[in-house]
Structures are given as structure tokens and as C-alpha cells.
Write a protein that holds these residues in place. Structure first.
Motif, PDB file in Angstrom:
ATOM      1  N   GLU A 167       0.847  -1.192   0.000  1.00 32.09           N
ATOM      2  CA  GLU A 167       0.000   0.000   0.000  1.00 32.09           C
ATOM      3  C   GLU A 167       0.881   1.241   0.000  1.00 32.09           C
TER       4      GLU A 167
ATOM      5  N   ARG B 137       2.475   4.686   1.168  1.00 27.91           N
ATOM      6  CA  ARG B 137       2.702   5.302   2.486  1.00 27.91           C
ATOM      7  C   ARG B 137       2.352   6.779   2.361  1.00 27.91           C
TER       8      ARG B 137
ATOM      9  N   LYS C 265      -7.869   4.136   3.115  1.00 23.60           N
ATOM     10  CA  LYS C 265      -6.848   3.221   3.619  1.00 23.60           C
ATOM     11  C   LYS C 265      -7.429   1.814   3.816  1.00 23.60           C
TER      12      LYS C 265
ATOM     13  N   GLU D 279      -5.224   7.257  -0.016  1.00 23.15           N
ATOM     14  CA  GLU D 279      -4.646   6.187   0.798  1.00 23.15           C
ATOM     15  C   GLU D 279      -5.094   4.792   0.357  1.00 23.15           C
TER      16      GLU D 279
ATOM     17  N   LYS E 133      -5.282   1.425  -2.052  1.00 26.51           N
ATOM     18  CA  LYS E 133      -4.302   0.659  -2.813  1.00 26.51           C
ATOM     19  C   LYS E 133      -4.903   0.358  -4.185  1.00 26.51           C
TER      20      LYS E 133
ATOM     21  N   GLN F   9     -14.211   2.134   3.550  1.00 19.00           N
ATOM     22  CA  GLN F   9     -13.342   2.139   4.732  1.00 19.00           C
ATOM     23  C   GLN F   9     -14.122   2.569   5.972  1.00 19.00           C
TER      24      GLN F   9
END
Length: 465
Positions: free
Chosen positions: A141, A143, A177, A246, A248, A418
């Protein structure tokens, strides 16, 4: 885990009768009657589905069925013995795409386990290897260091975000994320790790796979995909931040730059199956199909029923397995055609129209309804003067189209996923529609209107224990 298993895809159905049986040299879809001889079993799904995929399916109560089983190696061996070149495999459709000449086509039709052999495109690519290059889709993923959610830090990405109250989701800590997003397009050049999306090292560049040419990278081809991706994934504080920085990303090249044929829809479906297998949560496809290089393949309006297009049907299967598929509605609103294309006609596709900055429908945004009377688009988002990273990776561009409206929504879908991880995909789509600007009176110009993702989040949370 055998990564070769991730090279397959599709649905159990046959293509519409656009392609008559023929013996000319070309790319053929060969479907099988059964999976007799497969070495896999539904009781051992971990052998052909990733842990992420299994968890997502479990959360949606989606059973593992025979449709999910990889193809019979015996069938594949007999197909190869005809001399046809294996191009794609499809476990959902129980078939393969091969490159074959006339004599090979005749031999394929003689095989007792073969159901149909259909021409889907001319042969346009060659491949050095006998089998496709196996992609490595397990990359880390990104950063991303969170920054204050404000116009100063988000730069030119701020207006993309605020129209749908996405800034609220970001302020609450939901920027995608842990969510896996797939992007289908014609290529992703200039997606390097410093100047384009802000990745700090090459290992963070999104995983990618070229289904069209079956080679080792999708980071070439049309610049369209790179521009689309940037609206979601860009992370340049003070300059440009996307709607899901954030998340992926996994990139799939599905569009053929050498011509338009039904094989592109099969590529699309293959990408969906592959995305399902690795556990993708959200898909963006700024793509649509109505006319092709061969007029015999063209769609009629009556075909926009969500059941005719291979890509539309594949969306239904992917949705049943817990995925959210966001797609552009089309840019034909001012053309004689005027209607949405496929696969935006799928009942499970979250189809996105385009708005001007004042919330009115952009003149080019395609109209609904579908041929069977369903309202489309589902919602609409900014699609005029949308800020995006330029395709050469240097500076910004201002772009128009439902191709840009779709990823803005897809990125915020990732943030909402999320934020409410226990919500089903159907709950999420229903909440976004129910809180959009014209939820009380949806129409075939803007659908349920402009989303309000903050309100959708509050609605979803109000229903949680």
C-alpha cells in the motif's frame, strides 16, 4: 498460492448472436459444456481465491459455486492440441479466448466438450511466450502522510472533493486506507513514483496487468487511464490530492488501441474476475461500448437491458460476490444515440453522469433509461473542467467527461467502504442514492443527483447497532 489461477475470468453465458460461426483467422471465444476434470473443489476455495476475496464474500454471504472453479486442465490440453494459441481463460464463463486459423476452428468445433466457438476480433497482437506473463499484483500500500483537510493542502483537487462532501469523510479520517481499488482503462503511462502520483519509492507504484497485449506492464498505451487514476490516487500536498489517496490500486489495461471489437468486453469481464480473485473492493471503469469496428457487432438500444453485453453480465456476477463497480454513463448526450452505453446498463453497475459546476447536467452526459425501463445514470458528479494530473506527469490539466466524473465517485466509494466496513455493497449504493440531491425525484438526466457522501455515511451509521 498458484498465481496462474489469477489469469482467468467470466460468466456462465454465451455471447449474443452478433458473431456467426466462421472459419476465418481471428480471436475466438470457445465455451465449454462442463468443467469435468477440474482438480479444484468448492470445499477448498483457498486454492483459487485469495484470503481478501474469501473475506469479502463471507461478509456478503456469497457462496463459492462451481462457477468459481478453474477450468478443466483436460479441456485446456485438448484445445491446445488443435494448434490454437491460448489467449485468455475464463472460469466464470467456462471458456477460453484463442487465436486460431480456419483449420483450427474446425477442429475446435469437433471437440465433444465445446459448446460454442464465436469470432470476437481479428488477430492484432502476438506474444513471445506460449502463455501470458503472470502479473505480480501483490504490491504494498502507498505510504501517505495525512495532511490537514483544507483547500490549502489539497490544492487543485479541493473542488473535486467538496462538491460531494468528500472533505467530511477525509476530515473524519476516511481516505481509502485498506481498500483495494481496481481501475480498468486503455493504459497508464507516466505513472512513475515521484512526479505523477507522489509515491516515494518505486515499490509503491500500483500493481498492473495488460490483458490486451498479454505482456508484463499496463504502464503504457493510452494516456486516458493515467488521467483518470490521478483524480483518485494523486497525493501532492499543496498541489493536488485525489479523492482516495490512501487506497491501494491495481491497474488493468483492457482497451485495444488498434480497434474496437467485442473482445474488449471480454477483456473487461476477465479483469473483473481477476479483480474478484485478488479481493478488490471497488472498481472504476471509465469505459463504454455501443459501436465497434465491425458494424455487425454494434449494439441497438434494445440491447441495453443489462443482460446482453458480456461486460454488463460480468458486473452482475462481480456484484453478487461483494464488489462495487462504478462506471461512466457515457458522453453521447448530444449525439443521435444520446443514451448510456454498456456496461452502464447493468442493474448492478453504479453508473455516473456528468454535471457542470452549478449542478446542472453537462450537455454531453448520456441519458437513460435502460431498454427495460430502469433509471440511469445512478448519480452524477462534476464532469466539466475537472482537475487532473496531466498525462505526461507534469503539471495539471482540465478535463471533461463522464470518464472524470466516475473516478471522483469511485474514490469516495472507497472512502465510504473504509468508513463502514461491515456494510454490504448494496447498502452502500442504496445509501448514496438515498442521500443524493434529487433522491425524491430521480430522473434519466442526472439519476438520483449529486451525491452527499457525508450524509450517506451518517445514514449508514444510523443503521448500525
Amino acid at each position: 498460492m498458484n498465481k496462474l489461477l489469477f489469469l482467468v475470468a467470466f460468466l456462465v453465458f454465451s455471447l449474443p448472436a452478433f458473431a456467426q460461426k466462421t472459419t476465418e483467422t481471428g480471436m475466438y471465444l470457445v465455451t465449454f459444456k462442463n468443467k469435468k476434470g477440474t482438480t479444484y473443489d468448492v470445499s477448498r476455495p483457498e486454492e483459487f481465491l485469495s484470503e481478501r476475496a474469501l473475506l469479502r464474500r463471507a461478509a456478503h454471504g456469497a457462496e463459492i459455486t462451481e462457477v468459481d472453479l478453474p477450468l478443466s486442465p483436460d479441456h485446456l490440453a485438448e484445445v491446445a492440441e488443435t494448434g490454437a494459441t491460448l489467449w485468455l481463460q475464463s472460469k466464470w464463463m467456462n471458456g477460453v479466448v484463442v487465436a486460431a486459423a480456419g483449420p483450427q476452428v474446425k477442429e475446435l468445433n469437433k471437440l465433444n466438450f465445446v459448446d460454442e466457438v464465436e469470432l470476437v476480433a481479428p488477430v492484432q497482437y502476438s506474444r513471445a511466450s506460449t502463455l501470458p506473463v503472470v502479473p505480480n499484483l501483490d504490491r504494498p500500500e502507498p505510504r501517505v502522510d495525512p495532511v490537514p483537510v483544507s483547500s490549502r493542502f489539497y490544492g487543485y483537487g479541493w473542488d473535486n472533493l467538496t462538491g460531494m462532501k468528500g472533505d467530511s469523510l477525509h476530515s473524519w479520517g476516511f481516505r481509502g486506507k485498506g481498500v483495494l481499488v481496481a481501475v480498468f482503462d486503455g493504459g497508464f503511462p507516466s505513472v512513475n513514483y515521484k512526479d505523477f502520483l507522489g509515491y516515494r519509492e518505486e515499490a509503491e507504484v500500483p500493481a498492473n496487468y495488460d490483458i490486451v497485449e498479454q505482456d508484463s506492464t499496463a504502464l503504457d498505451g493510452s494516456t486516458h487511464g493515467a488521467t483518470v487514476l490521478s483524480t483518485m490516487a494523486a497525493n501532492h500536498p499543496f498541489f493536488f490530492i485525489g479523492t482516495a489517496p490512501e487506497a491501494k490500486y491495481v491497474l488493468f489495461k483492457t482497451e485495444n488501441g488498434k480497434g474496437e471489437h467485442r473482445l474488449e468486453e471480454i477483456n473487461y469481464a476477465v479483469a473483473l474476475e481477476l479483480a474478484d480473485s485478488i479481493g478488490v473492493d471497488v472498481v472504476n471503469s471509465s469505459l463504454g461500448y455501443t459501436t465497434f469496428s465491425s458494424k455487425s457487432m454494434n449494439y441497438k438500444y434494445s440491447d441495453l437491458d443489462g443482460k446482453t453485453s458480456p461486460a454488463s453480465r460480468a458486473i452482475t456476477t462481480a456484484f453478487e460476490r461483494g464488489m462495487i463497480i462504478v462506471t461512466s454513463a457515457g458522453n453521447s448526450g448530444s449525439d443521435p444515440w444520446k443514451y448510456i452505453g454498456t456496461p452502464a446498463d447493468s442493474p448492478e453497475a453504479f453508473s455516473i453522469g456528468a454535471l457542470n459546476s452549478d449542478g446542472s447536467r453537462a450537455y454531453f452526459s448520456s441519458y437513460g433509461p435502460t431498454a427495460d425501463g430502469r433509471i440511469k445514470p445512478d448519480v452524477s458528479a462534476l464532469g466539466v473542467d475537472v482537475a487532473a494530473v496531466a498525462s505526461n506527469g507534469r503539471g495539471l490539466t482540465s478535463a471533461n467527461g463522464t470518464s472524470l466524473a466516475s473516478p471522483l465517485v469511485a474514490g469516495l466509494m472507497a472512502c465510504l467502504r473504509q468508513a463502514v466496513p461491515d456494510a454490504t455493497n448494496q447498502e452502500i449504493l442504496d445509501a448514496v442514492r438515498a442521500t443524493a440531491s434529487q433522491a425524491d425525484a430521480p430522473d434519466n438526466e442526472r439519476g438520483w443527483g449529486q451525491p452527499d457522501f457525508a450524509a450517506a455515511y451518517r445514514l449508514l451509521m444510523s443503521k448500525r447497532p
